[in-house]
Structures are given as C-alpha cells and as structure tokens.
Design a protein around this motif. Sequence first.
Motif, short mmCIF file in Angstrom:
data_model
loop_
_atom_site.label_atom_id
_atom_site.label_comp_id
_atom_site.label_asym_id
_atom_site.label_seq_id
_atom_site.Cartn_x
_atom_site.Cartn_y
_atom_site.Cartn_z
N SER A 21 28.55 52.34 29.42
CA SER A 21 29.83 51.71 29.08
C SER A 21 30.17 50.67 30.13
N SER A 22 29.57 49.49 29.98
CA SER A 22 29.85 48.40 30.90
C SER A 22 30.66 47.35 30.17
N THR A 23 31.25 46.47 30.93
CA THR A 23 32.06 45.43 30.32
C THR A 23 31.15 44.40 29.66
N PRO A 24 31.61 43.77 28.59
CA PRO A 24 30.79 42.73 27.95
C PRO A 24 30.57 41.59 28.94
N GLY A 25 29.38 41.09 28.98
CA GLY A 25 29.06 39.99 29.87
C GLY A 25 28.66 40.43 31.26
N GLN A 26 28.66 41.71 31.51
CA GLN A 26 28.28 42.21 32.84
C GLN A 26 26.77 42.23 32.94
N LEU A 27 26.25 41.62 33.99
CA LEU A 27 24.82 41.62 34.21
C LEU A 27 24.42 42.90 34.91
N PRO A 28 23.18 43.34 34.76
CA PRO A 28 22.76 44.63 35.31
C PRO A 28 23.00 44.78 36.81
N TRP A 29 22.94 43.68 37.55
CA TRP A 29 23.10 43.79 39.00
C TRP A 29 24.54 43.58 39.46
N GLN A 30 25.46 43.38 38.52
CA GLN A 30 26.86 43.17 38.87
C GLN A 30 27.66 44.44 38.72
N THR A 31 28.63 44.58 39.62
CA THR A 31 29.60 45.65 39.45
C THR A 31 30.66 45.15 38.47
N VAL A 32 31.52 46.04 38.03
CA VAL A 32 32.56 45.66 37.08
C VAL A 32 33.49 44.62 37.70
N SER A 33 33.86 44.79 38.97
CA SER A 33 34.77 43.83 39.60
C SER A 33 34.10 42.47 39.76
N GLU A 34 32.80 42.43 40.06
CA GLU A 34 32.10 41.15 40.18
C GLU A 34 32.04 40.45 38.83
N ALA A 35 31.82 41.20 37.78
CA ALA A 35 31.77 40.62 36.44
C ALA A 35 33.13 40.06 36.04
N GLN A 36 34.19 40.77 36.39
CA GLN A 36 35.54 40.30 36.08
C GLN A 36 35.87 39.04 36.88
N GLU A 37 35.47 39.01 38.16
CA GLU A 37 35.70 37.83 38.98
C GLU A 37 34.91 36.64 38.44
N ASP A 38 33.68 36.88 38.01
CA ASP A 38 32.86 35.82 37.45
C ASP A 38 33.48 35.28 36.17
N ALA A 39 33.97 36.16 35.32
CA ALA A 39 34.62 35.74 34.07
C ALA A 39 35.87 34.93 34.38
N GLN A 40 36.63 35.33 35.39
CA GLN A 40 37.85 34.60 35.75
C GLN A 40 37.51 33.21 36.29
N ARG A 41 36.44 33.12 37.10
CA ARG A 41 36.01 31.81 37.62
C ARG A 41 35.62 30.88 36.48
#
Length: 114
Positions: A21-41
Amino acid sequence: MFPFQQNISPESSDASPESSSSTPGQLPWQTVSEAQEDAQRRLDAMEQAEPKRRLIRDAKALAKLRQITQVQMAEEVGMPHRTLEEWLQFRRMPKAPGTTLIRRWVETCHSEGL
C-alpha cells in the motif's frame, strides 16, 4: 519452464499488505514523505509555468486568427522557427527573453487590431 524462472505462488510471496500500500507515483526507493515532496515540487513547477502556458496558448490562437504559419510568426517575432515550434508544441518553455518577445508580439497584434 526455464531453469532461471521461479514459480512463485501468491501465498508464498514475501510482500506484506503494508508494503504493497504505497502512494501512487511513489518510486521503489522513495519513502512516502519523499514521494509527497516530489509531487509537491512538480505541482509548484507546473503552477509557476502556467502564465507562460497561457501566453503561448494566446499566441497560438492569435496566429490562427491571423491565418499565418509558424514560419511567418517566427519571422515576425524575430526568432528561429524551430525554437518557436518547440514552444508552441509545449516541448520546451521559453526563458524570460523569449517570453518577452512573444508577449510583445501578442500585444502588438492586439494593438493593431489583429
């Protein structure tokens, strides 16, 4: 069956329900917070480029109303045709000098009444 293939059944998989159960767009090496920060950028970058997108859409519409080609528009603006083509097709975004050239062309055409 080839010797390098493994026969993995769903029951024997090591993946726990929590890891799947990962967030959509999350890459395998990213944590949930990194994926959210990347999406916000990415969202911030899109919002920052929106005025340029509007300007390019206006320029395209104006060229269509005037029934001129991209080559003719590039000559009027005073830039290479290929550069203008890439901007009009949203493959690249203009930097400040290019934005100024397009804005002046649009304003000049509006002041002349098309």
